[in-house]
Motif scaffolding. Sequence first.
Motif, PDB file in Angstrom:
ATOM      1  N   LEU A 176      -2.092   7.881  -5.429  1.00 38.84           N
ATOM      2  CA  LEU A 176      -1.129   7.500  -6.550  1.00 38.84           C
ATOM      3  C   LEU A 176      -1.498   8.014  -7.799  1.00 38.84           C
ATOM      4  O   LEU A 176      -3.051   8.343  -7.825  1.00 38.84           O
ATOM      5  CB  LEU A 176      -0.794   6.101  -6.563  1.00 38.84           C
ATOM      6  N   PRO A 177      -0.798   8.384  -8.822  1.00 35.36           N
ATOM      7  CA  PRO A 177      -1.146   8.882  -9.816  1.00 35.36           C
ATOM      8  C   PRO A 177      -1.943   8.053 -10.835  1.00 35.36           C
ATOM      9  O   PRO A 177      -3.008   8.593 -11.447  1.00 35.36           O
ATOM     10  CB  PRO A 177       0.194   9.007 -10.719  1.00 35.36           C
ATOM     11  N   THR A 178      -2.146   6.751 -10.359  1.00 33.38           N
ATOM     12  CA  THR A 178      -2.998   5.861 -11.073  1.00 33.38           C
ATOM     13  C   THR A 178      -4.446   6.128 -10.698  1.00 33.38           C
ATOM     14  O   THR A 178      -5.488   5.567 -11.251  1.00 33.38           O
ATOM     15  CB  THR A 178      -2.651   4.339 -10.966  1.00 33.38           C
ATOM     16  N   GLY A 179      -4.635   6.958  -9.519  1.00 35.82           N
ATOM     17  CA  GLY A 179      -6.016   7.074  -9.235  1.00 35.82           C
ATOM     18  C   GLY A 179      -6.174   5.900  -7.794  1.00 35.82           C
ATOM     19  O   GLY A 179      -7.008   6.350  -6.993  1.00 35.82           O
ATOM     20  N   LYS A 180      -5.413   5.052  -7.746  1.00 37.85           N
ATOM     21  CA  LYS A 180      -5.493   4.114  -6.681  1.00 37.85           C
ATOM     22  C   LYS A 180      -4.991   4.694  -5.212  1.00 37.85           C
ATOM     23  O   LYS A 180      -4.060   5.750  -5.304  1.00 37.85           O
ATOM     24  CB  LYS A 180      -4.497   2.774  -6.867  1.00 37.85           C
ATOM     25  N   VAL A 181      -5.695   4.352  -4.354  1.00 37.70           N
ATOM     26  CA  VAL A 181      -5.218   4.872  -2.832  1.00 37.70           C
ATOM     27  C   VAL A 181      -4.337   3.675  -2.073  1.00 37.70           C
ATOM     28  O   VAL A 181      -5.199   2.668  -1.842  1.00 37.70           O
ATOM     29  CB  VAL A 181      -6.342   5.528  -2.023  1.00 37.70           C
ATOM     30  N   LEU A 182      -3.408   4.057  -1.384  1.00 34.18           N
ATOM     31  CA  LEU A 182      -2.819   3.030  -0.474  1.00 34.18           C
ATOM     32  C   LEU A 182      -3.317   3.332   0.752  1.00 34.18           C
ATOM     33  O   LEU A 182      -2.874   4.551   1.274  1.00 34.18           O
ATOM     34  CB  LEU A 182      -1.122   3.125  -0.572  1.00 34.18           C
ATOM     35  N   THR A 183      -4.370   2.621   1.325  1.00 34.86           N
ATOM     36  CA  THR A 183      -4.693   3.072   2.637  1.00 34.86           C
ATOM     37  C   THR A 183      -3.757   3.004   3.582  1.00 34.86           C
ATOM     38  O   THR A 183      -2.964   2.211   3.678  1.00 34.86           O
ATOM     39  CB  THR A 183      -6.050   2.342   2.835  1.00 34.86           C
ATOM     40  N   TRP A 184      -4.328   3.679   4.754  1.00 34.75           N
ATOM     41  CA  TRP A 184      -3.300   3.619   6.008  1.00 34.75           C
ATOM     42  C   TRP A 184      -3.488   2.254   6.603  1.00 34.75           C
ATOM     43  O   TRP A 184      -2.424   1.598   7.038  1.00 34.75           O
ATOM     44  CB  TRP A 184      -3.563   4.725   6.937  1.00 34.75           C
ATOM     45  N   THR A 185      -4.604   1.590   6.668  1.00 30.88           N
ATOM     46  CA  THR A 185      -4.887   0.390   6.943  1.00 30.88           C
ATOM     47  C   THR A 185      -3.792  -0.665   6.269  1.00 30.88           C
ATOM     48  O   THR A 185      -3.176  -1.626   6.773  1.00 30.88           O
ATOM     49  CB  THR A 185      -6.159  -0.271   6.888  1.00 30.88           C
ATOM     50  N   ALA A 186      -3.910  -0.564   4.897  1.00 27.00           N
ATOM     51  CA  ALA A 186      -2.958  -1.587   4.023  1.00 27.00           C
ATOM     52  C   ALA A 186      -1.433  -1.401   4.400  1.00 27.00           C
ATOM     53  O   ALA A 186      -0.619  -2.190   4.566  1.00 27.00           O
ATOM     54  CB  ALA A 186      -3.118  -1.323   2.543  1.00 27.00           C
TER      55      ALA A 186
END
Length: 140
Positions: free
Chosen positions: A55-65
């Motif tokens: 995401l633009p915030t630097g956060k990653v939505l992991t595939w696991t989540a």
Amino acid sequence: MTRDELALLWRFKGGHSLARAAAHPADEIAYMRASMHERWGPEGRIATKADGIHLPTGKVLTWTAIRAHAEEHTPAETRAWIQAFDREWCRVQALTHPTDDEKARAAQCERWLRALAWEVWNPGTAEPEQLDLLDALGAA
């Protein structure tokens, strides 16, 4: 996943793709992961990478989540409806010369898929954020 994360995921992936992810989390998330694409939007650059959706915030939505959210928030009945509507949509898409009625049916299936996906992925399904007890005491 938070409300903001779910909202960004919805804007990035859309209803039909997320309906499929709800119905077949392992298969569709593997497909998303393999697609490795990015999109620029008002919020910035969102990119699909090996570890998740960046995401633009630097956060990653992991595939696991993402998979965990799909599995936790998709009842068996919803999964069955998604699979049925997706099969019908695919059947029409495979036709060389679909009739107007068949095209209308595919469009209706697409609307139903989006509605079912929204039940799973709308920001209202976000898990409540846990407050750190010390932060809560410090704010008091």
